[in-house]
Design a protein around this motif. Structure first.
Motif, short mmCIF file in Angstrom:
data_model
loop_
_atom_site.label_atom_id
_atom_site.label_comp_id
_atom_site.label_asym_id
_atom_site.label_seq_id
_atom_site.Cartn_x
_atom_site.Cartn_y
_atom_site.Cartn_z
N GLN A 845 40.11 58.36 42.39
CA GLN A 845 40.02 59.82 42.54
C GLN A 845 38.65 60.34 42.11
OE1 GLN A 845 42.34 61.54 44.09
NE2 GLN A 845 43.47 59.62 44.22
N GLU A 846 37.94 59.58 41.26
CA GLU A 846 36.64 60.03 40.79
C GLU A 846 35.59 60.01 41.90
OE1 GLU A 846 35.13 58.56 37.18
OE2 GLU A 846 36.70 59.71 36.17
N PHE A 847 35.92 59.36 42.99
CA PHE A 847 34.92 59.20 44.04
C PHE A 847 35.26 60.11 45.22
CE2 PHE A 847 35.17 55.41 41.59
CZ PHE A 847 33.86 55.13 41.33
N ALA A 848 34.26 60.76 45.71
CA ALA A 848 34.48 61.64 46.85
C ALA A 848 34.74 60.80 48.10
CB ALA A 848 33.26 62.52 47.05
N TYR A 849 34.04 59.69 48.20
CA TYR A 849 34.23 58.81 49.35
C TYR A 849 34.79 57.51 48.83
CZ TYR A 849 31.21 62.32 51.28
OH TYR A 849 30.69 63.52 51.65
N ARG A 850 35.99 57.18 49.22
CA ARG A 850 36.62 56.02 48.58
C ARG A 850 37.44 55.23 49.59
NH1 ARG A 850 39.03 60.73 46.27
NH2 ARG A 850 40.94 61.21 47.37
N ILE A 851 37.70 53.98 49.20
CA ILE A 851 38.58 53.16 49.99
C ILE A 851 40.01 53.46 49.55
CG2 ILE A 851 36.95 51.28 50.28
CD1 ILE A 851 38.63 49.95 47.92
N SER A 852 40.99 53.06 50.32
CA SER A 852 42.34 53.08 49.76
C SER A 852 42.76 51.62 49.66
CB SER A 852 43.30 53.88 50.63
OG SER A 852 43.32 53.34 51.91
N PRO A 853 43.16 51.21 48.45
CA PRO A 853 43.49 49.80 48.26
C PRO A 853 44.62 49.41 49.22
CG PRO A 853 44.04 51.10 46.30
CD PRO A 853 43.37 52.01 47.25
N GLY A 854 44.40 48.40 49.99
CA GLY A 854 45.39 48.07 51.01
C GLY A 854 45.74 46.60 51.01
N ILE A 855 46.19 46.16 52.18
CA ILE A 855 46.66 44.78 52.32
C ILE A 855 45.58 43.79 51.91
CG2 ILE A 855 47.30 43.05 54.04
CD1 ILE A 855 49.55 44.91 53.33
N THR A 856 44.33 44.04 52.30
CA THR A 856 43.26 43.09 51.96
C THR A 856 43.15 42.93 50.45
OG1 THR A 856 41.99 44.91 52.83
CG2 THR A 856 41.42 42.69 53.63
N THR A 857 43.12 44.07 49.74
CA THR A 857 42.97 44.02 48.30
C THR A 857 44.06 43.15 47.68
OG1 THR A 857 42.48 46.35 48.58
CG2 THR A 857 42.58 45.51 46.32
N PHE A 858 45.31 43.52 48.00
CA PHE A 858 46.42 42.79 47.39
C PHE A 858 46.48 41.37 47.94
CE2 PHE A 858 47.94 47.30 47.54
CZ PHE A 858 47.54 47.57 46.25
N GLY A 859 46.10 41.23 49.20
CA GLY A 859 46.10 39.91 49.81
C GLY A 859 45.17 38.96 49.08
N ILE A 860 43.94 39.45 48.82
CA ILE A 860 42.97 38.59 48.14
C ILE A 860 43.50 38.20 46.77
CG2 ILE A 860 40.66 38.50 47.13
CD1 ILE A 860 39.77 40.41 49.37
N ALA A 861 43.93 39.20 46.01
CA ALA A 861 44.40 38.94 44.65
C ALA A 861 45.60 38.01 44.66
CB ALA A 861 44.75 40.25 43.97
N GLY A 862 46.53 38.29 45.55
CA GLY A 862 47.74 37.48 45.62
C GLY A 862 47.42 36.05 46.01
N PHE A 863 46.51 35.92 46.98
CA PHE A 863 46.14 34.58 47.43
C PHE A 863 45.50 33.79 46.30
CE2 PHE A 863 42.98 31.68 49.20
CZ PHE A 863 43.81 30.86 49.95
N VAL A 864 44.57 34.46 45.59
CA VAL A 864 43.90 33.77 44.48
C VAL A 864 44.93 33.30 43.46
CG1 VAL A 864 42.38 34.12 42.50
CG2 VAL A 864 41.70 34.95 44.76
N ALA A 865 45.83 34.21 43.06
CA ALA A 865 46.81 33.87 42.02
C ALA A 865 47.73 32.75 42.50
CB ALA A 865 47.61 35.10 41.65
N LEU A 866 48.21 32.89 43.73
CA LEU A 866 49.17 31.91 44.24
C LEU A 866 48.54 30.54 44.36
CD1 LEU A 866 51.44 33.33 47.06
CD2 LEU A 866 52.09 32.08 45.00
N SER A 867 47.34 30.49 44.95
CA SER A 867 46.76 29.17 45.19
C SER A 867 46.39 28.53 43.86
CB SER A 867 45.55 29.28 46.11
OG SER A 867 44.69 30.28 45.64
N LEU A 868 45.86 29.35 42.94
CA LEU A 868 45.51 28.78 41.63
C LEU A 868 46.73 28.22 40.93
CD1 LEU A 868 42.88 31.00 39.81
CD2 LEU A 868 42.85 28.54 40.18
N SER A 869 47.83 29.00 40.95
CA SER A 869 49.00 28.55 40.19
C SER A 869 49.63 27.35 40.88
CB SER A 869 50.00 29.68 40.02
OG SER A 869 50.33 30.22 41.27
N ALA A 870 49.67 27.37 42.21
CA ALA A 870 50.25 26.23 42.93
C ALA A 870 49.44 24.98 42.62
CB ALA A 870 50.26 26.50 44.42
N PHE A 871 48.13 25.14 42.62
CA PHE A 871 47.24 24.02 42.33
C PHE A 871 47.53 23.47 40.93
CE2 PHE A 871 43.15 22.63 40.53
CZ PHE A 871 42.91 21.55 41.37
N THR A 872 47.59 24.39 39.94
CA THR A 872 47.79 23.96 38.56
C THR A 872 49.10 23.20 38.40
OG1 THR A 872 46.93 26.13 38.07
CG2 THR A 872 47.64 24.81 36.22
#
Lengths: 892, 107
Positions: A845-872
């Motif tokens: 909200q502090e930014f006049a021009y902003r992204i809205s966090p969407g599928i890509t955001t959560f996708g990247i984070a989820g992918f990182v977490a999932l692949s890391l944990s599966a690997f471990t």
């Protein structure tokens, strides 16, 4: 029945006695004391008994203590021995534990240092509660504003009128000051004029010079250690001469200010980073002290600080000074139709709670440094706490997973006769030892992390800060908290089981144990995925802002600021020609400012149906080439043009300004006349430009009015368009040329694109810090997962073997064990996504021009977490699944 | 078998004397009587604790009286071990002094 009078023994003595009792049995000694006390008070009187009670308490307690100390160290030695044995027997486990905890604690300590330093802003001054800054609330016909800059006449007047003031000091910023010593000459931004009283209010440490008598004489100066080293190559520069050129300081008979010699009468230690008033050089204000300047009420140039006497009520004082201007300047104020009220701000509130404007709308911002943002303090505190939490969860988790082995030990201890309290003490002791080890490792890590953090956050935190009593206390608290929190599960839960169940070995593998284990793994991943999502969002926003179309060209633009130098300003046309001739430069323009730098504000008046209306707009002065150089598109009318009467009679405005001035379309604005409120110049709007981002993407494009002013003092920046393929050569040639033409003026050229992106520095810092934290969080969580998996795999050795014999493949077995964890991670993603979404939306909200966090955001984070944990998980499981089933079935 | 110190001996003897009435206040009174000096509660409890640890003495929770401000009495009694230790101490004493006439140390 005969009842004897019962008298109460001294309360405090009784407490002391109670504290020294070691076991339940010994509580009877209090009874014994009391019985004896009662007998004596019956026989010899209450007073005698009272004396007896105290005397005996005080004489007995040391004996108790000595005795119990002797006994408890014996136990303590045993605990330590067993704890160390346990640590070295499970090396991997201990390493993961200590690593996780020490990283968590190190982060926590660094952040703690940061938060403490921020919250202690300006608290190092003696009697800081009594130090206030005077502010001015001014209402003029076109608007109103609150500013920390007051007239120079305020300080003498207040000193006269208010005996409550112990000290008062005015400081005046010397802007665009040029400092010279022999060959070396540089612009310094933090030079101020002030008097001796400054050092009575703000605490500084004098290295050389007489602190009581430094700024009394004219043309004396106090400088910081850093400045002394910079200009003199040594700290002790006492009595030496430095030249300062103040562009406003004209002596009689001069047309151009000359460098003035200042004698250095004091050298002070560099100021701490947590003070809002940072200076490098203080020049004596004796030059204008007692002159007409200090009687003028219509200038607004001085920051004024007061230190009130002890016991003065600040709000009463504020009430008394409110109308001060009317006593001395009331007639004029009424004549101009202005109002002026004074108010005070506690010096400690300035950093976080004050964001005042400049004195007039034409000067730079009012605050001495950009205000701090409390939100980031909360964010960092939360982050520090959460990463520590992940470390603690690791600890709990691994202790829990291991509890099946410990359960046997506990059961045996119980059978042999250990009391629960002893076992609790043992487990807590063990976790305290691990915590202490982690703390030691953490302190080393802090030393490694601090420079990195300082660089990222732009702070100047010192490791020595950890040695303050308050910090040490907090660290001790941290150790106890972490020790109890992390060691709590085995200590309180494990010791509660019946020994016969424990010896059978079914504790920990049971439902209850694995539930807790799952919840902890879940918790760790919720937190670390949350961090990952926030990091990804911040980076996305940053990239978004940097990648947005700005509406102007910022590449290959070399900007040379010339800081109000009169010589340059007078010869702007010549200067343009000098550079225009050179082949590497294709275009030249001068302007008051460039996009990304401070833009002044002003008011315009314009006719509206019946009356005139005022609007606040941003103001920029530029020449006819400005639009060409920055490729700013005109959507109606025309830009400024040479050969027309634009210098005196034209404005070009942007779309937003057209809107705010009430025009329905840009074309409608062309040809209309508006008035600039200060100088009362009425000019015609000749063109409207498309909106361009003259400030960062945090802000919407504000109304902007541009004029082709004939006033040379408005121009401060020379912008050159360079040919891209030989940028560096051209820059070097421009620099040499500049030094040739203006030997007295330091060259300070910069590239516009780099400078413009500096506006995103805060966001960049947040992104880096969050990135580091989320990587660390993920590593700790994965290490924990690794530890937990290895325990589970060990438990399921035989099961795996039997399954393999019955025909299960490696893939089957991997699925079998890792599926549970993968599901946990997926649940963690599901939990943290909405939380992160909520938090990040708030931040965005502090930014006049902003992204809205969407599928890509959560996708990247989820992918990182999932692949890391599966690997471990699968590193461990894969190994187990490949074992020869014969071996594993024979196991145990 | 460890020998009793004279202090421990006095304590055990005092407890024996008191029989059913052996709790803190009484024990202290008795010891003061036997020894002729005034001992501190601090010394009293440390020594009692030690005797309990050694197994010479047992403890038992007793009643609460108003004079005691709501605290239990704790009664002490000799264990088999304690009695044996006292017997040994006595034998030792008697053996030591055997054959030394009373006037031997008189001036």
């Amino acid at each position: 029945m005969f009842i004897r009078k019962i008298s109460k023994p001294p309360f405090l003595a009784k407490i002391i006695l109670r504290l020294s009792a070691r076991t339940d049995d010994e509580l009877s000694l209090i009874g014994d004391f009391e019985e004896e006390y009662n007998r004596r008070s019956d026989e010899d009187g209450a007073f005698y008994a009272w004396i007896w009670y105290w005397l005996n308490t005080l004489l007995s307690v040391p004996k108790f203590l000595r005795y119990s100390l002797y006994r408890s160290t014996a136990m303590l030695r045993n605990y330590i021995k067993i704890a160390l044995r346990n640590i070295s027997r499970h090396k991997g486990f201990s390493l993961i534990n200590i690593f996780g905890l020490s990283v968590g604690m190190a982060c926590c300590m660094v952040i703690f240092l940061y938060v403490v330093s921020e919250l202690n802003y300006d608290k190092h001054h003696d009697g800081y509660e009594r130090i206030f800054r005077i502010g001015e609330h001014r209402i003029v016909p076109v608007g109103e504003f609150r500013s920390p800059l007051v007239s120079l006449a305020v300080a003498p007047a207040m000193q006269r009128d208010f005996p409550q003031i112990e000290y008062i000091a005015s400081i005046v910023h010397l802007s665009n000051g040029l400092v010279a010593k022999d060959e070396l000459q540089l612009y310094e931004d933090r030079i101020f004029y002030a008097g001796q009283s400054l050092f009575n209010i703000f605490k500084v440490d004098f290295l050389y010079g007489d602190p009581e008598n430094t700024l009394e004489r004219p043309l004396t100066a106090v400088i910081t250690r850093q400045m002394a080293e910079k200009y003199f190559g040594e700290v002790n520069a006492l009595g030496k001469i430095i030249q300062i050129k103040d562009p406003r300081f004209l002596r009689r008979g001069q047309s151009e200010p000359e460098p003035v010699d200042y004698e250095i009468t004091g050298i002070i230690e560099d100021l701490p980073s947590n003070t809002h008033f940072k200076f490098d050089i203080i020049a004596s204000d004796a030059v204008y002290r007692g002159t007409k300047y200090t009687e003028e009420w219509d200038n607004h140039s001085a920051y004024t600080y007061v230190k009130l006497r002890q016991g003065v009520d600040p709000s009463e004082f504020e009430e008394q000074i409110r109308m001060l201007a009317y006593k001395y300047y009331g007639d004029a104020l009424n004549r101009f139709g202005q109002k002026r009220y004074y108010f005070i701000q506690a010096v400690t509130d300035i950093h976080f709670h004050s964001n005042l404007q400049g004195a007039s709308l034409q000067t730079l911002q009012g605050e001495l440094e950009p205000p701090g943002n409390l939100m980031y303090i909360y964010v960092y505190s939360a982050v520090g706490f959460l990463i520590l939490l992940i470390g603690c969860m690791n600890f709990m988790n691994l202790s829990n997973a291991r509890s099946i082995y410990r359960a046997k030990e506990v059961g045996l201890r119980k059978v042999v006769g250990a009391k629960r309290s002893q076992l609790i003490r043992q487990f807590l002791g063990e976790s305290l030892i691990i915590t202490l080890l982690s703390l030691a490792a953490g302190i080393f890590l802090v030393q490694a992390l601090l420079p990195l953090f300082n660089q990222m956050a732009g702070t100047n935190l010192q490791f020595e800060g950890l040695l303050q009593p308050s910090v040490l206390f907090a660290v001790a608290g941290l150790v106890v908290f972490v020790g109890i929190f992390a060691g709590g599960y085995p200590a309180f839960v494990l010791t509660a089981f019946k020994p016969n169940i424990m010896l059978k070995g079914s504790v920990g593998a049971g439902n209850r144990g694995s539930m807790i284990l799952k919840i902890l793994v879940l918790g760790q991943f919720v937190i670390s995925i949350f961090f990952t999502i926030t990091t990804v969002t911040v980076y996305q926003q940053l990239n978004f802002m940097k990648g947005q179309k700005l509406g102007f060209e910022k590449n290959c633009k070399l900007v040379i600021p010339f800081r109000g130098n009169r010589n340059i300003r007078k010869n702007i046309e010549n200067l343009k020609n000098e550079f225009f001739e050179y082949s590497g430069v294709t275009d030249v323009t001068v302007s008051s400012t460039v996009p990304g730098r401070f833009v002044m504000t002003n008011w315009v008046r314009f006719p509206r149906e019946t009356a005139f209306e005022n609007r606040t707009v941003n103001f920029l002065a530029c020449d006819d080439n400005f639009f060409e150089v920055f490729r700013i598109e005109t959507i109606a009318g025309r830009p400024f043009q040479q050969g027309r009467n634009d210098k005196n009679d034209s404005f070009v405005i942007n779309e937003s300004a057209a809107k705010i001035l009430g025009f329905t379309s840009p074309h409608e604005a062309v040809g209309k006349r508006i008035t600039e409120a200060f100088s009362q110049h009425e000019k015609t709007i000749v063109g409207v430009t498309r909106d361009f981002h003259f400030r960062g993407m945090q802000n919407v494009v504000e109304p902007l009015v541009m004029e082709y002013s004939g006033l040379s003092f408005l121009y401060n920046n020379l912008s050159l368009t360079l040919i891209p393929d030989k940028l560096n050569d051209t820059v070097n040639i421009v620099k040499t040329k500049w030094e040739e033409i203006y030997p007295g003026i330091p060259y300070e050229g910069f590239f516009l694109d780099e400078d413009f992106d500096m506006q995103y520095r805060t966001e960049g810092q947040v992104a880096e810090i969050l990135g580091l934290i989320s990587i660390l969080g993920l590593i700790i969580a994965c290490l924990g997962l690794f530890g937990v998996t290895s325990f589970i795999v060990r438990q399921k050795y035989r099961e795996i073997g039997i399954r393999k014999v019955l025909g299960a493949t490696v893939i089957h077995i991997m699925k079998l064990i890792s599926a549970e964890f993968i599901i946990l991670v997926i649940i963690a993603i599901i939990i943290s996504v909405p939380a992160a979404y909520y938090v990040m939306n708030k931040w965005l909200q502090e930014f006049a021009y902003r992204i809205s966090p969407g599928i890509t955001t959560f996708g990247i984070a989820g992918f990182v977490a999932l692949s890391l944990s599966a690997f471990t998980v699968n590193i461990k499981v894969l190994r187990a699944a490949q074992f020869d089933p014969v071996e594993s079935i024979r196991h145990e | 078998m460890k020998k009793l110190t004279i202090n421990e001996e006095i304590f055990l003897i005092a407890i024996w004397h008191l029989g059913e009435e052996a709790y803190g206040v009484n024990i202290r009174k008795k010891i003061n009587e036997l020894e002729g000096t005034n001992i501190l509660f601090g010394t009293l409890y440390n020594t009692l604790d030690y005797l309990v640890k050694k197994g010479y003495v047992n403890t038992r929770k007793g009643e609460i009286t108003p004079q005691r401000g709501g605290n239990n009495k704790v009664y002490y009694s000799l264990t088999e071990e304690g009695i044996k230790a006292l017997q040994r101490a006595r034998e030792l004493q008697e053996r030591l002094w055997e054959g030394i006439p009373e006037y031997a140390f008189r001036k």
